[in-house]
Design an enzyme around this catalytic site. Structure first.
Site, PDB file in Angstrom:
ATOM      1  N   SER A  94       0.927  -1.049   0.006  1.00  0.00           N
ATOM      2  CA  SER A  94      -0.025  -0.154  -0.004  1.00  0.00           C
ATOM      3  C   SER A  94       0.851   1.204   0.032  1.00  0.00           C
ATOM      4  O   SER A  94       1.907   1.311   0.871  1.00  0.00           O
ATOM      5  CB  SER A  94      -0.934  -0.027   1.458  1.00  0.00           C
ATOM      6  OG  SER A  94      -1.747   1.240   1.197  1.00  0.00           O
ATOM      7  N   HIS A 108      -2.641   7.255  -4.511  1.00  0.00           N
ATOM      8  CA  HIS A 108      -2.763   6.192  -3.633  1.00  0.00           C
ATOM      9  C   HIS A 108      -2.717   4.914  -4.613  1.00  0.00           C
ATOM     10  O   HIS A 108      -3.322   4.785  -5.550  1.00  0.00           O
ATOM     11  CB  HIS A 108      -3.950   6.265  -2.906  1.00  0.00           C
ATOM     12  CG  HIS A 108      -4.337   5.125  -2.259  1.00  0.00           C
ATOM     13  ND1 HIS A 108      -5.457   4.308  -2.969  1.00  0.00           N
ATOM     14  CD2 HIS A 108      -3.758   4.216  -1.247  1.00  0.00           C
ATOM     15  CE1 HIS A 108      -5.704   3.034  -2.151  1.00  0.00           C
ATOM     16  NE2 HIS A 108      -4.927   3.073  -1.205  1.00  0.00           N
TER      17      HIS A 108
END
Length: 306
Positions: A94, A108
């Site tokens: 992530s 992101h």
């Protein structure tokens, strides 16, 4: 039933973390990711890498985690009651990158694998992930490139895949209390196990492998554009939306906290500086107003031309 190979997934994820960190360091020009390896008391661990105060990125993190446990948290079993009573493994990469320049967007990305097992029963497993873009000042060229790259990542898996996961992204990264999207979207998928392990794993890899192709050219174009203090203040104000989404809605944040994850790694996605302003309204005809009027309106960017 096909048995998922967790080790091959883990090997890919560790390599992806290395590649993304190496290329983003090159793009930054001076900043370096500092690694912090950690062990989770309940099982598993990870390596968190954070870059701060670089030439390009004010702060960013690229995390790998591999956690396991004997029972599922409420955030998972509430939507999937069949997971109750199963031991689990969850692993993923992530990342969130916050550039200093207001003309350069925050981004992101996440790719992950989950498996829950119980003696005498078939495992329950799936892949999830995606990537999305949060600009502060909109550039049509960037939005088109971002979504065309996202479509390319999906193209080998069927013509319906990109539209489906684009819409899922638009719907997911939406601040209901503000009635606005977080950014211009991208891709979001979850609970993917159709077609078997090898096909699903190939799709997750395609998403992970296309992130740099989507993001790095945009950063290269925008990182050195001159900006004013007023633009910097608008960037800090809009970063507040990022914080609001992550703390109120984000499933990954909730899952991490409920499974006893490492808080510093979970919250590394938050920007280092942010501001809120009461009842802010952009002035008509400005680039700030353009963000709301044009770029925060979901649309078919991949089919547009500059």
């Amino acid at each position: 039933m096909e048995t998922p190979d967790t080790e091959v997934v883990k090997h890919y994820l560790l390599g992806l973390q290395d590649k993304i960190c190496n290329e983003l360091e090159q793009e930054d020009g001076s900043g370096q990711f500092l690694e912090d390896s950690w062990v989770r008391e309940e099982g598993g661990g990870g390596r968190s890498r954070v870059l701060s105060n670089g030439n390009t990125f004010e702060q960013g993190g690229v995390n790998f985690s591999h956690v396991m446990g004997e029972s599922m948290p409420k955030s998972a079993t509430a939507h999937r009651p069949e997971l109750a009573g199963r031991r689990f493994e969850a692993m993923g990469v992530s990342l969130v990158m916050h550039p200093s320049n207001p003309n350069a967007p925050t981004s992101h990305a996440n790719v992950r694998f989950f498996i829950a097992e119980k003696d005498g029963e078939d495992p329950i497993w799936w892949f999830g992930g995606g990537f999305d873009l949060t600009p502060y000042y909109g550039f049509k060229e960037d939005a088109i490139h971002w979504h065309q790259t996202a479509r390319k990542a999906c193209s080998s898996f069927g013509d319906e895949v990109y539209p489906r996961y684009k819409k899922w992204c638009d719907d997911y990264f939406f601040l209901k209390h503000r009635n606005e999207p977080r950014g211009i979207g991208g891709l979001f998928f979850d609970d993917l196990n159709e077609g078997g392990f090898e096909q699903c794993f190939a799709f997750m890899r395609s998403i992970g492998d296309h992130f740099l192709a989507a993001y790095r050219p945009i950063i290269a174009r925008r990182k050195d554009i001159p900006f004013t203090d007023a633009q910097r203040q608008f960037q800090l104000y809009r970063r507040g939306r990022y914080v609001e989404f992550n703390l109120v809605y984000d499933r990954g944040t909730l899952f991490g906290l409920q499974t006893g994850g490492r808080t510093e790694s979970i919250l590394m996605s938050l920007p280092p500086l942010v501001r809120w302003q009461y009842n802010y309204q952009p002035e008509a005809g400005t680039r700030e107003a353009e963000l709301y009027e044009t770029f925060l309106k979901p649309q078919d960017w991949a089919d547009q031309t500059c």
